[in-house]
Design a protein around this motif. Structure first.
Motif, short mmCIF file in Angstrom:
data_model
loop_
_atom_site.label_atom_id
_atom_site.label_comp_id
_atom_site.label_asym_id
_atom_site.label_seq_id
_atom_site.Cartn_x
_atom_site.Cartn_y
_atom_site.Cartn_z
N ALA A 89 70.40 -2.83 -23.12
CA ALA A 89 70.74 -1.84 -22.36
C ALA A 89 69.52 -0.92 -21.58
N PRO A 90 69.68 -0.82 -20.48
CA PRO A 90 68.28 0.05 -19.79
C PRO A 90 67.80 0.86 -20.43
N ILE A 91 68.73 1.92 -21.11
CA ILE A 91 68.56 3.14 -21.53
C ILE A 91 67.28 2.86 -23.03
N ASN A 92 67.48 1.56 -23.61
CA ASN A 92 66.64 1.36 -24.74
C ASN A 92 65.20 1.20 -24.25
N SER A 93 64.98 0.60 -23.09
CA SER A 93 63.67 0.45 -22.53
C SER A 93 63.00 1.74 -22.21
N ILE A 94 63.98 2.73 -21.72
CA ILE A 94 63.34 3.80 -21.56
C ILE A 94 62.84 4.65 -22.36
N GLU A 95 63.58 4.43 -23.51
CA GLU A 95 63.24 5.24 -24.98
C GLU A 95 61.98 4.58 -25.35
N THR A 96 61.64 3.29 -25.30
CA THR A 96 60.36 2.72 -25.70
C THR A 96 59.25 3.43 -24.85
N VAL A 97 59.50 3.58 -23.52
CA VAL A 97 58.39 4.02 -23.13
C VAL A 97 58.22 5.63 -23.29
N ILE A 98 59.27 6.19 -23.74
CA ILE A 98 59.37 7.52 -24.37
C ILE A 98 58.32 7.62 -25.42
N TRP A 99 58.72 6.72 -26.44
CA TRP A 99 57.84 6.79 -27.71
C TRP A 99 56.38 6.63 -27.28
N VAL A 100 56.08 5.80 -26.55
CA VAL A 100 54.62 5.38 -25.92
C VAL A 100 54.09 6.73 -25.36
N ALA A 101 54.81 7.43 -24.43
CA ALA A 101 54.30 8.50 -23.93
C ALA A 101 54.19 9.74 -25.03
N VAL A 102 55.28 9.89 -25.85
CA VAL A 102 55.21 10.93 -26.84
C VAL A 102 53.87 10.84 -27.73
N GLY A 103 53.81 9.63 -28.15
CA GLY A 103 52.47 8.98 -29.13
C GLY A 103 51.42 9.32 -28.51
N GLY A 104 51.12 8.80 -27.18
CA GLY A 104 49.78 8.90 -26.44
C GLY A 104 49.53 7.43 -25.67
N ARG A 105 49.83 7.38 -24.69
CA ARG A 105 49.48 5.95 -24.13
C ARG A 105 47.97 5.68 -23.88
N GLY A 106 47.72 4.51 -23.75
CA GLY A 106 46.32 4.17 -23.66
C GLY A 106 45.64 4.30 -24.94
N THR A 107 46.32 4.55 -25.86
CA THR A 107 45.52 4.29 -27.28
C THR A 107 46.54 3.74 -28.08
#
Lengths: 385, 429, 554
Positions: free
Chosen positions: A293-311
């Motif tokens: 489901a597309p929503i799962n991909s969006i959640e993954t991006v959210i994890w990365v954003a919440v955690g700190g992307r680029g690290t």
């Protein structure tokens, strides 16, 4: 210029973030099995199999988050369809596990899985051949997401599809795959997916020991992926990748083959996602088309954003944190957990643009555009942004 | 590093929360797990069942609890996410140590929790109609099997309404696929010609029914009496019925017999153009018995809304809860193995005036009612089976099933093949 | 003298007696048929459905003046019996679920008081009975002064062309004045004649039916050209058979043409829904660079506003939707402005952050609605002027609600274009999106314009919700089902371009509907998605790419 190994050694020495991360991972991989095996069940410190499976799931998600951080945080390509690669790897592993059931299925057919007997199919479809061998399944786990990413990426990057257009067509890709896999005629179990697994490589999937081993393996894979990703981003290629993120046209004019870099990072990230999916299935016990489901991909991006992307460790930490929050909230506040999760996303985006890691490492200030555009000086510190 | 203190504090908090999730529960109550989706696509149907069980628990506690202890509900939200169902089931069984779980709706959710229940030896009461092809040691199926819903419905259409041409319209997943397989075999066995049967599947949440309904209209204008047997899943029913109404397909011309449309689904639709369309269930809110009237009254008081409807899965939850209470009282303990030993043969009254008895295959006996939709969203019962029908886990109309039987009393197996005398499939102990 | 008066008195008495008896005689005669009528009616109470059919026949044959009213009440579920005395009553038309019903006596059809619905039990009819009642009532309808009722009656009678019906139709056609009804009766009679033993009659029937477009006529004509199992033709006469074959071919050809138009209409209506959900997004996305994941939830709020307006205006089902349109626009726009002022404002220039934040907002909005309205579906009634079909001819019917939605979409689109091109606000919006710094230098308050733009996009999402409430479920998950499609349409059409969204949405809808009969719903959708992916490869910026320097960073 010092040889690459030397650079890497220097990096490791000064890379406190990675040290923390790998250290925490080692602790989890060692302490949790001890708490499960050695500590008696009545003690408050005992970790049940439920706990082991849960942490194993989090670690699989962490690998997926690493994959997304690699192409988004470092290369600037927002892929909203990584659930597709994750699920393809998961399905490949699932097909192996289904073949392992053999004659122990509900209908007792030695070759055909239950859902095929039910659909009145007489023989195994051609794409199921070979999945009774583990090495073949491993090969497919790498090959299928990789080749899809290769084909998709080659066309997309060559046509210079970027930004939001690229994100939306990755969504279209995963949505189309979801619809396709939901079809019962496709030969992938339809809506029910694959379930009812018995064993993997001869080991009973329902035994606690096996879950423990799977957890340790997943932790190992996470550590290995982390090191490989770290190696990539701190290498010369990593600099080019970051340059593509920051100023694509400029990098192209400087003579670098932007499309090639993007492509192989995309393929590598897809393969990593596939491996994460493959580790996910034996621990969860079911794979089903709603993983696409597309929503799962969006959640993954959210994890990365919440955690700190680029690290990289930020992405992994974000995956752990958000999923843990979800587990906690759905038990503690089953009626209103959506408020909590939604508020978390909004607050993190507004106040922590560098994610939780940004908060923890004391760098909350927002970066101005000129800072981001500045090409970083020759510095061995890979966590400097 | 101004935030060092914050960092440590955050870390401590995380550790505490982490262990609180993992920690054990210790209490002097009997815990009952409720595993229904409270958000996501299935919340529409499942939230009501959670409330029903809460109501039954409150009622039982008023009577003094069970075995001298109070009952405590442990509610979790698996959010219509199938892997989350497995995770929550594991949490309920291993962390909260519940004595019994009432839950699940879709077959996927049930199939994903099945290995958990079988491994941890839990007990699940499953209240929804489903496709059969399963009989687990750790599950009691209080919803209808195909022979308790689909077959009598088709028999009604064939005998009472004189239907000669059939459209089997379903959503593309296991329940409609299995039901249609059984129905097709049944119809062919009764002499219906293959060209008079049209089977079609649409994806979940399908909402653009224009072309499909026009095709049904065309199929139905061949001169013979036509009916649509609908296994369309919950959400897609509303636009389907709206389109039927708009294209003026009245129930007198082409009746639609639905298996997944009940009072609750109708409460969200304008039912005036749907008057006369049919549904087959084991319970209707409009059935006039004292037990049903009392139940409806109790429900309205509990939910503080006199307009809320009751429906078949609610009755199944009611039956399941009462069966469990009776079994626990008989066994004198909540230990799952002992309760399971006592359950087959236990019976409790249902809401329509007959008895629901647990059979050795872990299904129960249920009466079958055929109802026509009324303008106010309720059903008029136009036909019913003379007595109760025992649930069959394995359909006698499917060639793959004909040798298989389920018996947890003597054979101790859920899919025992009488021809080869082997037991295969889901049994771990 | 006394004798004379006595004789007079006796005459008077006799006269009176005669009068009384004369009036009594009819009374007596009347009451015996009344009594029979009542007895038959009473049998309906406990009869099985099969017996009820026989009783209906009996009642129809009896010729009692109230038969029509009673049978009409029966078919409309308004026939009751009182629990205490088991007497039959008709309930007056009106609110069927009212607690008290006004009763009519079945014989005199006059008011007979009222009773609470708990004391009354309805006499049940099932589908078959309703069908029988309809055909029986059709006979009465044949002589109604209203032409549309006559037409309906003929159509009902056509479903069951027995001797009696055919006779009645033959009698009717000679006195029928309305041309449409006359034509319908002629085809009904011709259909019946197709089974006649006289070849000439059959030939005449075939030529009458040649111009028809009906499916059942086509089926009958095709059946005549088929072979029966033993090898001979069903239709023995060669001439008739050839005429039937030719007629069938002509009808098939014309029906295919209309079927094509119907598919086109289906495509347009699906496309118009896609356009409606996309143009709001095109504004926020294209003009402002904000990826609004809460767009679906704003549509859901529009749908719920429609529901609330309907509940707040009971009995005004016809007009509530017209009130709901501006209401939904306002509510959604206000919520949009609120989101913009509190969250989006800080995230400009960072579209991917807006994606994340609005995703959180969508979760919150969903839960909010779930808490207020519960997770259950809410029923939104379609007003009468929007229900039903427009029957253009026998082969082509267009549902009103879809037609109005297409018109609504075009109106909204036009209104949006007008606002953007000809109003001050539209001018400011375009200025800010083209060059913010310059617009600010010209004195435009760019923050205010941002809020207004977001509000406009959200308001249109609310309008889309009003349309969706007529087509599908109204529940908290409404937004999730449409958000992916809306993004696909916007990207396909070219980000920021309204005409792109219009063309993109319409073409996606039409292609999807064209493919569906051949490939099935799922494969058609998959094909559309793959085509979209391939299309973007060829034109990486969509159908109508944005031009100029501003487009570089998109």
């Amino acid at each position: 210029m010092p040889p690459r190994q030397y650079t890497l050694w220097i990096s490791a020495r000064k890379d406190t973030g990675s040290a923390w991360f790998l250290g925490a991972l080692a602790v989890v991989a060692i302490v949790m099995p001890i708490l499960n095996l050695a500590v008696p069940a009545s003690s408050a410190l005992h970790v049940s199999t439920y706990g082991l499976t849960l942490v194993g799931k989090y670690l699989c998600y962490a690998v997926l988050a690493l994959a997304v951080d690699l192409i988004w945080g470092y290369c600037g390509i927002l892929s909203l369809g990584h659930a597709a690669f994750f699920s393809l790897g998961a399905y490949a592993m699932g097909m192996y596990l289904m073949r392992q059931i053999g004659p122990r299925g509900v209908y007792g057919d030695p070759i055909l899985p239950d859902f095929m007997v039910f659909l009145n199919w007489k023989s195994l479809p051609w794409f199921w051949y070979g999945f009774n061998h583990f090495w073949f399944a491993l090969f497919m786990i790498v090959l299928v997401p990789g080749s899809l990413a290769l084909a998709f990426g080659w066309f997309a990057f060559r046509s210079r599809v970027t930004g939001v257009y690229f994100s939306i067509i990755t969504q279209a890709l995963t949505y189309a795959l979801m619809l396709a896999f939901f079809r019962n005629d496709m030969g992938f179990g339809g809506n029910n997916g694959f379930t009812d697994f018995k064993d993997i490589l001869g080991f009973d999937l329902h035994s606690d020991r096996v879950h423990l081993v799977l957890l340790v393996i997943t932790a190992g894979v996470l550590a290995a992926s982390y090191l490989v990703c770290r190696m990539i981003v701190s290498s010369r290629a990593g600099r080019v990748i970051r340059a593509i993120r920051d100023a694509e046209s400029r990098t192209r004019f400087l003579g670098y083959r932007v499309e090639s870099y993007k492509l192989w990072v995309f393929v590598f990230s897809a393969v990593l996602a596939g491996i994460a999916g493959a580790l996910y299935v034996p621990q969860i016990g079911i794979i089903n088309p709603s993983e696409f489901a597309p929503i799962n991909s969006i959640e993954t991006v959210i994890w990365v954003a919440v955690g700190g992307r680029g690290t990289l460790y930020g992405a992994a930490a974000g995956a752990l944190l958000v999923n843990y929050a979800k587990t906690y909230f759905t038990s503690a506040f089953p009626e209103i957990w959506n408020y909590a999760l939604g508020a978390l996303f909004v607050l993190v985006t507004l106040f922590l643009p560098r994610g939780i890691i940004g908060l923890v490492s004391g760098r909350v200030k927002k970066q101005t555009k000129t800072e981001r555009l500045r090409i970083p000086a020759e510095s061995p510190e890979p966590s400097e942004e | 590093m101004r935030y060092k203190g914050m960092r440590t504090a955050g870390l401590m908090l995380a550790i505490v929360m982490f262990f609180s999730v993992m920690a054990k529960a210790q209490d002097e109550t009997i815990k009952i797990g409720i595993l229904h989706s409270l958000s996501g696509t299935m919340a529409i149907s499942e939230t009501t069942l959670k409330d029903t069980i809460l109501m039954m628990i409150a009622e039982q506690n008023k009577k003094g609890g069970l075995l001298g202890k109070k009952l405590e509900a442990v509610v979790v939200d698996p959010a219509s996410n199938w892997p989350l169902f497995a995770e929550k089931a594991q949490e309920l069984l291993e962390k909260d140590k519940v004595a019994v779980v009432f839950g699940c709706w879709t077959s996927v959710s049930r199939k994903s929790v099945l290995p958990v229940f079988e491994k941890d030896d839990g007990l699940l009461f499953y209240p929804v109609q489903y496709e059969g092809e399963e009989s687990s040691k750790n599950v009691i199926y209080t919803g209808a099997a195909p022979n308790q819903q689909a077959i009598p419905a088709v028999e009604y259409l064939m005998n009472e309404v004189g239907v000669k041409r059939w459209v089997l319209e379903g959503t593309d997943y296991v329940y409609p696929r299995t039901t249609n397989k059984i129905l097709e075999a049944f119809l062919l066995a009764k002499g219906v010609k293959p060209e008079d049967i049209s089977i079609n599947y649409t994806p979940f949440g399908y909402s653009d029914w224009q072309a499909r309904v026009a095709a049904i209209k065309k199929f139905g204008s061949a001169g013979k009496k036509n009916a649509v047997v609908s296994t369309i899943n919950g959400d897609a029913n509303v636009p389907f019925y709206k389109e039927l109404g708009n294209q003026k397909i009245s129930a007198e011309d082409i009746p639609v017999m639905a298996f997944s449309v009940g009072e609750e689904e109708l409460s969200g639709v304008d039912t005036k153009p749907l008057v006369g369309h049919l549904a087959a269930w084991n319970y209707f809110e409009s059935i006039n018995t004292p037990a049903n009237k009392a139940f409806i009254q109790q429900w309205h008081t509990f939910i503080k809304n006199p307009k809320r409807t009751t429906n078949d899965p609610m009755e199944a939850s009611y039956i399941g809860f009462n069966l469990w209470v009776k079994a626990v009282q008989k066994a004198g303990t909540t230990d799952v193995e002992k309760v399971l030993a006592v359950l087959p043969g236990t019976e409790t009254p249902n809401l329509t005036g007959s008895m629901a008895k647990v059979l050795p295959n872990h299904h129960i006996t249920k009466p079958v009612y055929i109802g026509e939709i009324r303008a106010d969203g309720q059903f008029d019962v136009v036909w019913k089976t003379p007595g109760t029908v025992p649930g069959e886990a394995w359909s006698r109309y499917l060639p793959s099933d004909k040798d298989i039987t389920a018996d947890w009393v003597t054979l101790k197996c859920g899919n025992y093949n009488k021809a080869t005398k082997t037991c295969s499939g889901q049994n771990y102990k | 003298m006394k004798k004379h008066f006595l004789w007079l008195g006796v005459q008077w008495l006799f006269f009176l007696l005669l009068c009384a008896s004369r009036s009594a005689f009819p009374l007596y005669a009347q009451s015996s048929s009344d009594a029979n009528f009542l007895v038959s009616l009473g049998q309906l109470r406990d009869a099985s459905f099969d017996d009820k059919e026989k009783i209906i026949d009996q009642l129809a044959q009896s010729g009692h003046p109230s038969v029509r009213a009673v049978l009409t009440a029966f078919v409309e579920d308004r026939l009751y019996y009182r629990n205490q005395d088991q007497k039959i009553f008709i309930a007056r038309q009106g609110a069927e679920d009212a607690p008290t019903l006004n009763l009519l006596d079945p014989i005199t059809l006059k008011g007979a008081g009222s009773a609470s619905s708990d004391n009354l039990s309805r006499i049940l009819a099932n589908n078959h009975l309703r069908r029988v009642l309809q055909t029986t009532l059709a006979r009465y309808g044949l002589s109604s002064p209203d032409a549309s009722i006559r037409l309906e009656s003929v159509q009902d009678m056509e479903k069951d062309l027995d001797e009696e019906n055919v006779q009645l139709l033959r009698q009717r056609i000679s006195v029928e004045t309305d041309p449409a009804v006359k034509k319908e009766i002629a085809s009904a009679l011709a259909l019946d004649s197709l089974g006649s033993s006289d070849a000439q009659a059959r030939l005449a029937a075939v030529s009458t039916l040649r111009g028809s477009l009906r499916q059942d006529v086509l089926n009958k004509l095709e059946a005549m050209t088929e072979k029966s199992p033993d090898g001979s033709f069903v239709e023995v006469n060669e001439q008739v058979r050839q005429a039937a074959a030719a007629a069938a071919k002509s009808i098939t050809r014309r029906r295919a043409f209309y079927s094509g138009i119907e598919t086109l209409f289906f495509g347009l209506s699906l496309g118009s829904v896609l356009v409606l959900i996309a143009i709001g997004l095109a504004i926020t996305f294209g003009v402002m660079g904000v990826i609004n994941m809460a767009h679906g939830e704003l549509m859901m709020i529009g749908a719920y506003t429609t529901y609330v307006v309907q509940v707040a205006m009971p009995g005004h089902g016809e007009t509530s939707i017209l009130v709901a349109i501006p209401a939904a626009f306002l509510v959604a726009a206000l919520i949009g402005i609120l989101i913009e002022r509190t969250i989006i404002r800080f995230l400009y220039g960072r579209p991917l952050e807006t994606l994340l934040a609005t995703f959180g907002v969508s979760l919150i909005l969903q839960q909010l609605v779930r808490s207020i309205f519960t997770a259950l579906n809410r029923s939104v009634e379609t007003p009468a002027w929007m229900s039903g079909t427009l029957q253009l001819n026998d082969a082509l019917s267009i549902t009103y609600n879809r037609l109005y939605i297409v018109i609504f979409t075009l109106l909204v689109f036009a209104a949006l274009l007008v606002v953007l091109k000809y109003t001050r606000m539209g001018l400011e919006i375009r200025a800010v999106s083209q060059n913010r710094a310059m617009a600010k230098a010209m004195g435009i308050r760019s923050e205010w314009v941002d809020a207004m733009t977001f509000g406009l996009g959200s308001g249109i999402a609310g309008l889309a919700g009003v349309a969706l409430s007529q087509l599908t479920n109204v529940n908290p998950n409404l937004g999730q089902s449409y958000i992916i499609d809306s993004f696909l349409v916007v990207v396909f059409g070219g980000v920021g371009n309204l005409w792109g969204s219009m063309t993109g949405g319409m073409s996606m809808g039409i292609v999807n509907e064209l493919l569906e009969p051949y490939a099935g719903a799922v494969l058609a959708k998959i094909f559309v998605l793959i085509a979209l992916i391939l299309f973007i490869q060829v034109r990486p910026r969509g159908l109508f790419p944005p031009t100029g320097r501003a487009s570089e960073n998109q």
